[in-house]
Motif scaffolding. Structure first.
Motif, mmCIF file in Angstrom:
data_model
loop_
_atom_site.group_PDB
_atom_site.id
_atom_site.type_symbol
_atom_site.label_atom_id
_atom_site.label_comp_id
_atom_site.label_asym_id
_atom_site.label_seq_id
_atom_site.Cartn_x
_atom_site.Cartn_y
_atom_site.Cartn_z
ATOM 1 N N PHE A 87 3.421 16.522 -4.609
ATOM 2 C CA PHE A 87 3.558 15.090 -4.810
ATOM 3 C C PHE A 87 2.725 14.565 -5.980
ATOM 4 O O PHE A 87 2.327 13.417 -6.012
ATOM 5 N N GLN A 232 -4.778 8.987 -2.465
ATOM 6 C CA GLN A 232 -3.579 9.709 -2.882
ATOM 7 C C GLN A 232 -2.310 9.078 -2.319
ATOM 8 O O GLN A 232 -1.208 9.382 -2.760
ATOM 9 N N TYR A 234 -2.022 5.612 -1.705
ATOM 10 C CA TYR A 234 -1.911 4.188 -2.057
ATOM 11 C C TYR A 234 -0.725 3.926 -2.964
ATOM 12 O O TYR A 234 0.078 3.014 -2.728
ATOM 13 N N ARG A 235 -0.579 4.716 -4.006
ATOM 14 C CA ARG A 235 0.481 4.410 -4.976
ATOM 15 C C ARG A 235 1.866 4.550 -4.342
ATOM 16 O O ARG A 235 2.794 3.841 -4.713
ATOM 17 N N ILE A 238 2.693 1.306 -2.674
ATOM 18 C CA ILE A 238 3.050 0.261 -3.649
ATOM 19 C C ILE A 238 4.435 0.530 -4.241
ATOM 20 O O ILE A 238 5.266 -0.375 -4.354
ATOM 21 N N MET A 239 4.684 1.784 -4.590
ATOM 22 C CA MET A 239 5.975 2.110 -5.205
ATOM 23 C C MET A 239 7.119 1.961 -4.192
ATOM 24 O O MET A 239 8.215 1.521 -4.539
ATOM 25 N N ARG A 242 7.907 -1.605 -4.015
ATOM 26 C CA ARG A 242 8.705 -2.035 -5.169
ATOM 27 C C ARG A 242 10.165 -1.617 -5.014
ATOM 28 O O ARG A 242 11.056 -2.232 -5.589
ATOM 29 N N ARG A 260 -1.941 -6.695 -0.926
ATOM 30 C CA ARG A 260 -0.735 -6.332 -1.666
ATOM 31 C C ARG A 260 0.456 -6.018 -0.766
ATOM 32 O O ARG A 260 1.500 -5.601 -1.244
ATOM 33 N N GLU B 11 -1.673 -3.571 -10.319
ATOM 34 C CA GLU B 11 -1.367 -3.425 -8.895
ATOM 35 C C GLU B 11 -1.550 -1.982 -8.430
ATOM 36 O O GLU B 11 -1.939 -1.719 -7.292
ATOM 37 N N LEU B 12 -1.281 -1.035 -9.321
ATOM 38 C CA LEU B 12 -1.421 0.378 -8.939
ATOM 39 C C LEU B 12 -2.858 0.883 -9.066
ATOM 40 O O LEU B 12 -3.184 1.958 -8.582
ATOM 41 N N MET B 14 -6.497 1.159 -8.066
ATOM 42 C CA MET B 14 -7.288 0.862 -6.869
ATOM 43 C C MET B 14 -8.776 1.032 -7.138
ATOM 44 O O MET B 14 -9.577 1.039 -6.221
ATOM 45 N N VAL B 165 -5.138 8.724 -10.736
ATOM 46 C CA VAL B 165 -4.639 9.063 -9.398
ATOM 47 C C VAL B 165 -3.483 8.132 -8.995
ATOM 48 O O VAL B 165 -2.519 8.559 -8.377
ATOM 49 N N GLY B 166 -3.586 6.887 -9.389
ATOM 50 C CA GLY B 166 -2.561 5.919 -9.012
ATOM 51 C C GLY B 166 -1.374 5.876 -9.960
ATOM 52 O O GLY B 166 -0.464 5.079 -9.765
ATOM 53 N N TYR B 167 -1.387 6.696 -10.966
ATOM 54 C CA TYR B 167 -0.343 6.685 -11.993
ATOM 55 C C TYR B 167 -0.188 5.269 -12.571
ATOM 56 O O TYR B 167 0.913 4.801 -12.848
#
Lengths: 818, 207
Positions: A87, A232, A234-235, A238-239, A242, A260, B11-12, B14, B165-167
């Motif tokens: 991932f 690892q 969190y994104r 968020i994605m 979206r 958020r 937003e991405l 952190m 890490v959050g891209y």
């Protein structure tokens, strides 16, 4: 924000954040890209770098793959792995430090013995040889084992040492020798509670999280501070949001992920159970439950005998039980006495599974007994939790409860649990209620978006090898002080004389620290093996330096995804550090079981991975060494395909025997309130308005993950200390104002158990009346004391979990010297 | 000419500091020196939220040299040690030319993105860290983000971007309308730091 104060000075945020402009995309002008020649490198390297791939080895974390650069025998850099890893995970700040620990100023170098005549904690050390160190351990432990029994050596091992070669070999040795294990009693309650519904496997209802989250319509985040505790993941949240997934965050505090999320539900601390049961009530009232799933997978139709409180069985109807297959454990035939349902076609009680139209709801007279379906028992209990009745207690509006309930019912819905809400004395009920919500809404079955915990605990290695020499007893860390002082456990003589600490943060991390040091000091001999000079070392008699991560070969099975990984030895151990597996062999020889540990490291791994799960997928030692990270697949839904492991083999809304699968420590506290067959809202023991403790100490003290530590690993890193130099208590601005505390002050936090002094900063995200501290700091990094002196070590007899958040404190400005 | 810069999705982000750490390791930064830091915009203390409970706010900003189009530092350097690379737009620092006057430090409105080695650089590790092809750090020299020049030379992204890490971080040529970064800047709302200073920073915080 981080403002490291180095030679460079600090960035002043206000200097540029005060004036930022917002605009929408400026038009870009097309010009030619420069040729790469434009970047002619300034330096031509003189030596060839060696590149290794390896994984982090922090216990309970993601074990991200990294590229590690070695130059002239030294690790010199860590980079994200450029290969296709699970991932796309990249190492966090802690991961860069992980490979550099060999250089830590606090790295252990030699075996050291406390200087004769000095007290524990004086930190006076004498360097000794490994031969002397091994002889000392074998003499002291051996003497205690001969005079007081093998259980007299107390052994603590946790996630600090969980490599498959080193940690598991040490674990195996301790079991074989029959030492007494310290059960760490952390993060237990959620799983124990869920097990009341799912059986024993609820902790494994977690599959390929990163794939599922994108397929979920709703994700409910239960007290998971994802941006700090699970960087690892969190994104992905968020994605996914979206992409249309709605995030619903249940947390007393307005965390970053709360902020958020589509919705944030600021539940009152410790009231999650009432909230969940209220959601369940609304779901049932509105008919939003997944009836098809309930009928297929739950024991909801099974009748409960109102007189006995037990599930009705065919023997109650006069049908003699029959013999079933022989139980492998007992060697005796099993007794088959089927459960009973009500058939609405025949209007009669029949063997479960045979009814043409089984009744899910209703009360029926059977053989003179008043019987009710277990589903109806649950529904009746839920009526105590109507949203309008509990909203105020929960701290949310009726509309908020309705909305959360609809999100749970409108699947696919994924539930992602942190451990916060289960860190109260009612933690078991939290897990229990949550599992009922997931069962009611079919979250357990949905192909996309399933009920999930956040960790896989039962790594499917061949445990029979670990326990081939026997399985030693364990005693909760919450109870062990009583055992040490009384010399008895559950009425039996149980002298404890020695302590061996190996990758467990007992001193510094365990609750009620003043009590911990008190009982540790009653022991005759304390040994710690560690990589750095930790709090455990300070309070030991003997310190054994273990080889660092880069200094030895190791394998690990990640608890957060489904991979087996390998990390090669990249540099020689510094000073006299020894790989733990070599220490194990020396101990084994000394204790007369050397033959049991004569396998090579590769042979040990091959043995541990001999389970068909691995062999059927072609996962061999050679392959793991070559590929470094080898994913393995489990069934798409492990628990369900293997069947629920409850007594009914179904999801249970009604727990016939509340003592099943619970931990029976501290039996004296096992009162009627724990014998409920259905979940109820037991208030937190301490951190709830009106308790005696709360009247004296009105602030609820919670922990968060220190962003730049993993447990206490990395406490010593100069880099991480630049980023997070000292323990900081965050407090609600109103609470600070009431007490005359300003940002940057030092404050004393105290209760009946102890106190500590920490710097304070106000934080508007905190629920009024709540303070939070970062877990992972060393005791010596406090101005005074430690936050672990504040926390409760009450041993709940049912879940035996440290209720870290069930802690109240008061605070005042520290007037001591700076 | 290219115009290399960053777009950072707020937003991405952190605030995990992996970018700062990747930079520190890759560039062999001496003890106490950080070319990139992550700062929070919220309460007074580190990592805290401002505002009021229920309307609290906190965002993170990963901050280093802004590689400005109109860099204040270049104008004030008396010896030409700080210069803007004509082909890439990267604001560079020539250690050998630097006389340590620190005029650039004073002129740059982005306080703290530069470091000055008052003494011989020290390393707790005891060994030279990072990429083999980064220049050694020198006493009495001003330093800052090089945009990982040595990595760009190999066709690699800057370490901070590769390590995010959050891209959240995107690197590329803002003058190339087909680049990912140009498309992000063209389609997303963004903030820039201190635009009123006229430095025209090449870092866009996507909000």
């Amino acid at each position: 924000m981080t403002e490291p104060q180095g030679k460079a000075g600090g960035i002043t945020r206000r200097s540029f954040l005060a004036s930022t402009a917002v605009g929408l995309g400026a038009t870009a002008i097309a010009l030619n890209s420069p040729n790469m020649q434009a970047f002619a490198s300034d330096v031509v390297p003189m030596t060839e770098d060696e590149v290794y791939y390896g994984r982090c080895m922090f216990g309970g974390c993601f074990n991200c793959e990294r590229e590690i650069i070695v130059r002239e025998g030294h690790v010199v850099a860590t980079r994200p792995s450029t290969r296709d890893t699970a991932f796309g995970r990249r190492p966090c700040a802690r991961g860069y430090n992980h490979t550099m620990q060999s250089y830590s100023p606090m790295a252990l170098q030699y075996p050291m013995k406390r200087v004769e005549g000095t007290a524990r904690g004086d930190e006076q050390w004498e360097r000794i040889s490994w031969d002397e160190a091994f002889a000392l351990v074998i003499d002291k432990f051996g003497t205690a084992m001969r005079e007081y029994g093998n259980q007299s050596v107390l052994y603590g091992q946790q996630s600090g040492t969980y490599g498959l070669i080193s940690g598991y070999q040490m674990y195996r040795l301790a079991h074989m020798l029959g030492w007494t294990f310290i059960e760490a009693s952390v993060d237990n309650a959620l799983g124990v509670g869920q097990n009341r519904v799912t059986g024993s496997g609820s902790a494994n209802v977690m599959y390929h999280w990163e794939e599922q989250v994108y397929n979920s319509k709703n994700v409910i985040l239960w007290s998971t501070n994802t941006s700090e505790a699970y960087v690892q993941r969190y994104r992905h949240l968020i994605m996914a949001q979206r992409g249309g997934t709605k995030l619903h965050c249940v947390d007393p505090n307005e965390t970053m992920i709360a902020q958020r999320s589509h919705r944030w539900y600021p539940v009152r601390p410790g009231a999650d159970i009432a909230l969940i049961l209220s959601c369940c009530q609304y779901i049932v009232e509105q008919g939003l439950q997944d009836t098809e799933f309930i009928m297929s997978d739950s024991a909801g139709t099974y009748l409960i005998n109102g007189e006995t409180g037990n599930y009705l069985r065919m023997s109650d109807l006069g049908v003699e039980p029959t013999e079933g297959p022989v139980d492998a454990m007992t060697g005796q035939p099993t007794v088959v006495d089927p459960y009973v349902e009500w058939d609405r076609v025949t209007e009669s009680a029949v063997e479960a599974g045979t009814a043409e139209d089984p009744a899910l709801e209703g009360a029926y007279e059977v053989e003179g007994a008043s019987c009710t379906t277990s589903y109806s028992m649950l529904v009746e209990r839920l009526q105590q939790f109507k949203p309008e009745d509990v909203a105020e207690e929960v701290g949310l509006s009726v509309d908020q409860i309705h909305e959360l309930a609809r999100a749970a019912a409108d699947g696919p819905t994924m539930h992602f649990f942190g451990y916060g809400a289960a860190c109260y004395d009612n933690g078991l009920e939290m897990g229990w209620a949550a599992a009922i919500l997931m069962a009611l809404t079919g979250a357990y079955r949905q192909e996309a978006g399933r009920g999930t915990n956040n960790q896989v605990y039962a790594v499917p290695i061949d445990w029979s090898y670990i326990f081939s020499g026997g399985m030693a007893p364990s005693i909760s860390v919450l109870d062990i002080g009583n055992v040490i002082e009384s010399g008895t456990f559950k009425g039996e003589p149980w002298p404890i004389k020695c302590l061996f600490l190996c990758g467990i943060n007992l001193i510094g991390g365990a609750a009620n620290q003043n009590r911990v040091t008190e009982f540790v000091n009653k022991l005759d001999f304390v040994v710690t093996t560690a990589i750095t000079y930790t709090d455990n070392c300070v309070w030991s008699d003997l310190i054994l330096p273990a080889a660092m991560h880069a200094e030895r070969e190791e394998y690990a099975a990640s608890p957060l995804d489904f991979t087996i990984s390998y990390t090669p030895k990249m540099m020689e151990p510094g000073f006299e550090r020894l790989p733990l597996q070599d220490m194990v062999r020396a101990f084994a020889d000394g204790f007369g079981v050397g033959d049991e540990f004569s396998r090579s490291d590769d042979e040990v791994i091959a043995r541990l991975l001999s389970d068909s799960l691995f062999t059927s997928q072609g996962i061999t030692v050679e392959r793991i060494k070559e590929e470094v990270t080898v994913p393995y697949r489990t069934g798409t839904f492990w628990v369900r395909t293997e069947g629920w492991t409850t007594p009914t083999k179904k999801l249970e809304f009604y727990c016939e025997d509340p003592t099943r699968s619970i931990r029976m420590e501290n039996e004296s506290e096992m009162t009627e309130e724990y014998m409920d067959h259905l979940p109820s809202f037991r208030k937190p023991r301490e951190a709830w308005e009106g308790t005696e403790a709360m009247q004296k100490y009105p602030i609820i003290c919670q922990s968060v993950r220190a962003k730049h530590r993993w447990h206490n690993d990395g406490y010593d890193s100069p880099w991480l200390k630049d980023l997070e130099p000292e323990p900081v208590m965050r407090i609600n601005p109103d609470d600070a104002r009431e007490r005359g505390l300003a940002d940057g002050d030092y404050a004393e936090f105290y209760n009946d158990r102890g106190s500590c002094v920490m710097r304070v900063y106000t934080d508007a995200a905190l629920h009024p009346g709540v303070v939070t501290y970062p877990k992972g700091m060393d005791r010596r990094q406090f101005k005074r004391g430690t936050y672990s002196a504040l926390t409760s070590s009450y041993c709940n007899p049912v879940h035996v979990n440290t209720s870290f958040f069930d802690t109240c404190v008061e605070m005042r400005k520290w007037e001591g010297e700076e | 000419m290219a115009r290399y810069g960053f777009a950072i999705d707020v937003e991405l982000c952190m605030g995990c500091n992996a970018c700062a750490m990747a930079c520190k390791v890759e560039n062999n930064l001496p003890d106490g020196v950080w070319w990139r830091r992550v700062v929070s915009d919220g309460g007074v203390g580190p990592d805290t939220f401002g505002g009021t409970f229920g309307n609290a706010y906190k965002d993170y900003y990963s901050v280093a040299c802004q590689h400005c189009e109109n860099p204040a530092c270049v104008k004030v350097c008396p010896v030409g040690a700080t210069y803007k690379d004509a082909e890439t737009g990267v604001v560079r620092q020539d250690y050998d030319k630097c006389i340590g006057c620190r005029m650039c430090v004073s002129a740059c409105p982005y306080t703290g993105v530069r470091s000055f080695n008052w003494e011989e650089p020290e390393y707790f590790t005891g060994v030279r860290m990072g990429a083999a092809d980064v220049p050694d750090h020198q006493k009495h020299t001003v330093e800052k983000c090089t945009l990982c020049w040595h990595r760009l030379a190999k066709g690699e992204k800057p370490a901070c971007v590769a390590g995010c890490v959050g891209y959240a971080m995107t690197f590329g040529d803002l003058n190339d309308p087909e680049s990912e970064i140009s498309k992000l800047v063209a389609t997303r709302s963004y903030k820039q730091l201190l635009p009123e200073m006229g430095t025209e920073p090449n870092v866009y915080f996507l909000v």
